[in-house]
Design an enzyme around this catalytic site. Structure first.
Site, PDB file in Angstrom:
ATOM      1  N   LEU A 126     -37.506  64.398   2.765  1.00  0.00           N
ATOM      2  CA  LEU A 126     -37.329  64.481   1.326  1.00  0.00           C
ATOM      3  C   LEU A 126     -35.860  64.264   1.009  1.00  0.00           C
ATOM      4  CD1 LEU A 126     -39.509  67.590   0.293  1.00  0.00           C
ATOM      5  CD2 LEU A 126     -40.101  65.181   0.115  1.00  0.00           C
ATOM      6  N   ASP A 127     -35.572  63.639  -0.142  1.00  0.00           N
ATOM      7  CA  ASP A 127     -34.191  63.440  -0.552  1.00  0.00           C
ATOM      8  C   ASP A 127     -33.519  64.786  -0.811  1.00  0.00           C
ATOM      9  OD1 ASP A 127     -34.723  60.740  -0.476  1.00  0.00           O
ATOM     10  OD2 ASP A 127     -35.127  60.600  -2.635  1.00  0.00           O
ATOM     11  N   VAL A 128     -32.205  64.779  -0.857  1.00  0.00           N
ATOM     12  CA  VAL A 128     -31.437  66.002  -1.083  1.00  0.00           C
ATOM     13  C   VAL A 128     -31.850  66.681  -2.384  1.00  0.00           C
ATOM     14  CG1 VAL A 128     -29.129  66.894  -1.561  1.00  0.00           C
ATOM     15  CG2 VAL A 128     -29.451  65.267   0.287  1.00  0.00           C
ATOM     16  N   HIS A 144     -37.325  56.381  -0.576  1.00  0.00           N
ATOM     17  CA  HIS A 144     -37.240  56.657  -2.015  1.00  0.00           C
ATOM     18  C   HIS A 144     -38.456  56.106  -2.768  1.00  0.00           C
ATOM     19  CE1 HIS A 144     -32.537  57.059  -1.990  1.00  0.00           C
ATOM     20  NE2 HIS A 144     -33.162  58.075  -1.413  1.00  0.00           N
TER      21      HIS A 144
END
Length: 232
Positions: A100-102, A187
């Site tokens: 997962l992205d930050v 993304h």
């Protein structure tokens, strides 16, 4: 298993440090000092290092509610690592099952079982991942219906040669969408909505296959049960 490898698996020693510990006569097997790193040991062997009993950890399977501002990468950069939230021995061996992205929150799985990780992430397994997506602008009416149809067919993302796999889109409210994906491109959620002219302002993963966060709060974690592991 070789004794030096056993020491590396059960302590923070590198292979060279394990051999030095053996040379210094710090290691005993079944009460006998052993200096030979090639000595074979098994689960029944009683191995001690400086008087401390050592035991193999085994494979671990963890689910965690990732908060914002935490990285899923293997090496620490500007942000804390997700595995640093987990209080288990040799936590550095745990790898995230997909990332997962930050700025994305929600369910993350971690394991040191590479084969299990592959089963969870392989598109062929069609393991659905459900996201709650908050949009900057409302998506409703004809635009909503068009988005649902396009996502169901697959969206050609910028820089990609093939469209995404079919995804399931429903709107919980004009600005909050529920999206189920069966793959994990870079993304992907943000890029899919960008392809239809919408900007994602918040993203939260609610479930992976049969697993959901349940009562876990941000930053909390627990080990999976044998039954949960076997579902994949």
């Amino acid at each position: 298993m070789r004794l030096d490898r056993f020491l590396c698996e059960t302590t923070d020693l590198t292979r060279s440090l394990a051999k030095k510990a053996l040379h210094r006569e710090e290691v005993q097997v079944d009460g006998e000092v052993i200096k030979n790193p090639a000595t074979q040991v098994d689960e029944q062997s009683q191995v001690t290092w400086n008087g401390e009993r050592l035991a193999l950890v085994g494979l671990r399977y963890v689910m965690l509610h990732k908060p914002e501002g935490v990285e899923c990468s293997a090496r620490r950069g500007l942000y804390p690592l997700v595995r640093e939230l987990v209080d288990l021995p040799h936590v550095e061996r745990l790898q995230t099952v997909g990332r997962l992205d930050v700025d994305t929150t929600g369910l993350v799985l971690l394991t040191d079982d590479g084969q299990w990780s592959h089963r969870v992430t392989s598109p062929k397994r069609r393991c659905g991942k459900v996201y709650a997506v908050t949009l900057a602008e409302p998506l409703e009416g004809a635009a909503r219906d068009d988005a649902v149809a396009r996502f169901a067919e697959g969206v050609l993302l910028d820089g990609e040669e093939k469209p995404t796999r079919p995804a399931e889109l429903t709107m919980r409210s004009p600005r909050v969408a529920e999206l189920t994906l069966y793959e994990g491109k870079y993304h992907q959620v943000k890029r899919m909505f960008a392809a239809i002219g919408h900007h994602v302002v918040a993203l939260h993963r609610e479930s992976i296959g049969p697993l959901s966060l349940g009562q876990l709060g941000p930053g909390e974690w627990r080990e999976l049960t044998e039954e949960e592991v076997a579902r994949f």
